[in-house]
Design an enzyme around this catalytic site. Sequence first.
Site, PDB file in Angstrom:
ATOM      1  N   SER A  72      18.841  79.175  85.132  1.00 33.71           N
ATOM      2  CA  SER A  72      18.116  77.929  84.881  1.00 33.71           C
ATOM      3  C   SER A  72      18.894  76.993  83.958  1.00 33.71           C
ATOM      4  CB  SER A  72      16.753  78.242  84.247  1.00 33.71           C
ATOM      5  OG  SER A  72      16.024  79.094  85.091  1.00 33.71           O
TER       6      SER A  72
HETATM    7  N1  SAM Z   1      15.817  83.742  83.976  1.00 35.85           N
HETATM    8  C1  SAM Z   1      16.957  83.645  84.838  1.00 35.85           C
HETATM    9  C2  SAM Z   1      18.216  83.325  84.112  1.00 35.85           C
HETATM   10  O1  SAM Z   1      18.166  83.072  82.909  1.00 35.85           O
HETATM   11  O2  SAM Z   1      19.262  83.367  84.753  1.00 35.85           O
HETATM   12  C3  SAM Z   1      16.736  82.705  85.979  1.00 35.85           C
HETATM   13  C4  SAM Z   1      16.045  83.390  87.070  1.00 35.85           C
HETATM   14  S1  SAM Z   1      16.148  82.693  88.660  1.00 35.85           S
HETATM   15  C5  SAM Z   1      15.662  81.034  88.446  1.00 35.85           C
HETATM   16  C6  SAM Z   1      14.689  83.469  89.338  1.00 35.85           C
HETATM   17  C7  SAM Z   1      14.850  84.949  89.619  1.00 35.85           C
HETATM   18  O3  SAM Z   1      13.557  85.458  89.962  1.00 35.85           O
HETATM   19  C8  SAM Z   1      15.763  85.271  90.799  1.00 35.85           C
HETATM   20  O4  SAM Z   1      16.792  86.127  90.384  1.00 35.85           O
HETATM   21  C9  SAM Z   1      14.828  85.960  91.798  1.00 35.85           C
HETATM   22  O5  SAM Z   1      15.451  86.972  92.551  1.00 35.85           O
HETATM   23  C10 SAM Z   1      13.746  86.501  90.894  1.00 35.85           C
HETATM   24  N2  SAM Z   1      12.463  86.783  91.534  1.00 35.85           N
HETATM   25  C11 SAM Z   1      11.788  86.074  92.468  1.00 35.85           C
HETATM   26  N3  SAM Z   1      10.623  86.686  92.761  1.00 35.85           N
HETATM   27  C12 SAM Z   1      10.552  87.803  91.988  1.00 35.85           C
HETATM   28  C13 SAM Z   1       9.587  88.850  91.829  1.00 35.85           C
HETATM   29  N4  SAM Z   1       8.452  88.902  92.513  1.00 35.85           N
HETATM   30  N5  SAM Z   1       9.865  89.830  90.936  1.00 35.85           N
HETATM   31  C14 SAM Z   1      11.007  89.836  90.217  1.00 35.85           C
HETATM   32  N6  SAM Z   1      11.948  88.871  90.329  1.00 35.85           N
HETATM   33  C15 SAM Z   1      11.725  87.865  91.196  1.00 35.85           C
END
Ligand code: SAM
Length: 215
Positions: free
Chosen positions: A65
């Site tokens: 993000s």
């Molecule tokens: N917090 C992260 C960072 O600092 O890099 C950014 C995360 S990215 C925007 C969103 C993440 O959520 C992705 O890696 C995606 O695979 C994960 N995701 C989506 N749905 C999910 C779920 N139900 N459970 C766990 N992770 C999930």
Amino acid sequence: MEEKTDFEKLRRLMVDYQIRSRGIKNKRVISALIKVPREEFVPDELKQSAYDDCPLPIGYGQTISQPYIVALMTELADPKAGMRVLEIGTGSGYQTAILCEIGCEVFSIERISEIAEKAENTLKKLGYNPRIFIGDGTAGLQDYQPYQAIIVTAGAPDIPEPLIEQLDEGGRIVIPVGDLFSQTLIRGIKNKGKLITENYGGCQFVPLKGKYGWK
Ligand code: SAM
């Protein structure tokens, strides 16, 4: 000879021009952002852009993000040392590192195993020790509840009920809620078992997939 990038300087500039200037004041958040080396959480070919004012791709269609969004979500969650915090969507592990740097006991769930493993290695290398789980975070993590804060870093159609249940009384959940293309950042505070919510403006996240997310 190639000049070495001064990432520490870029980090301080990022905090001044993208974070403080937009109104983030929480000292714990600011000092964590000054300490955590964001360049370690982006792919090698994007290291020079690690402090740009935008999200960056991390592979598998996912992103790290924008720094300001990480700062805003962390400030809204108001984590303090010793708090038990649940993060849904480990991604690169950058947000996880910020929470660890503040001194929280961090539990983070990621659904894509390759991403989770890479994040865990990066975090270990930097000396952070969160508990990382692979799975569907929309169901939360029953075994370690209640959490004093929950941060969801993917866009949800609604606030997953299990996360509300696993939030401690007085605890805060920060989550983007909307459709697949744009969301509103919501902060909910649990008061006498009910969630009192406030909106903090528009945002764009990758979808939260899973049982209580997008199918
Ligand atoms: N917090 C992260 C960072 O600092 O890099 C950014 C995360 S990215 C925007 C969103 C993440 O959520 C992705 O890696 C995606 O695979 C994960 N995701 C989506 N749905 C999910 C779920 N139900 N459970 C766990 N992770 C999930």
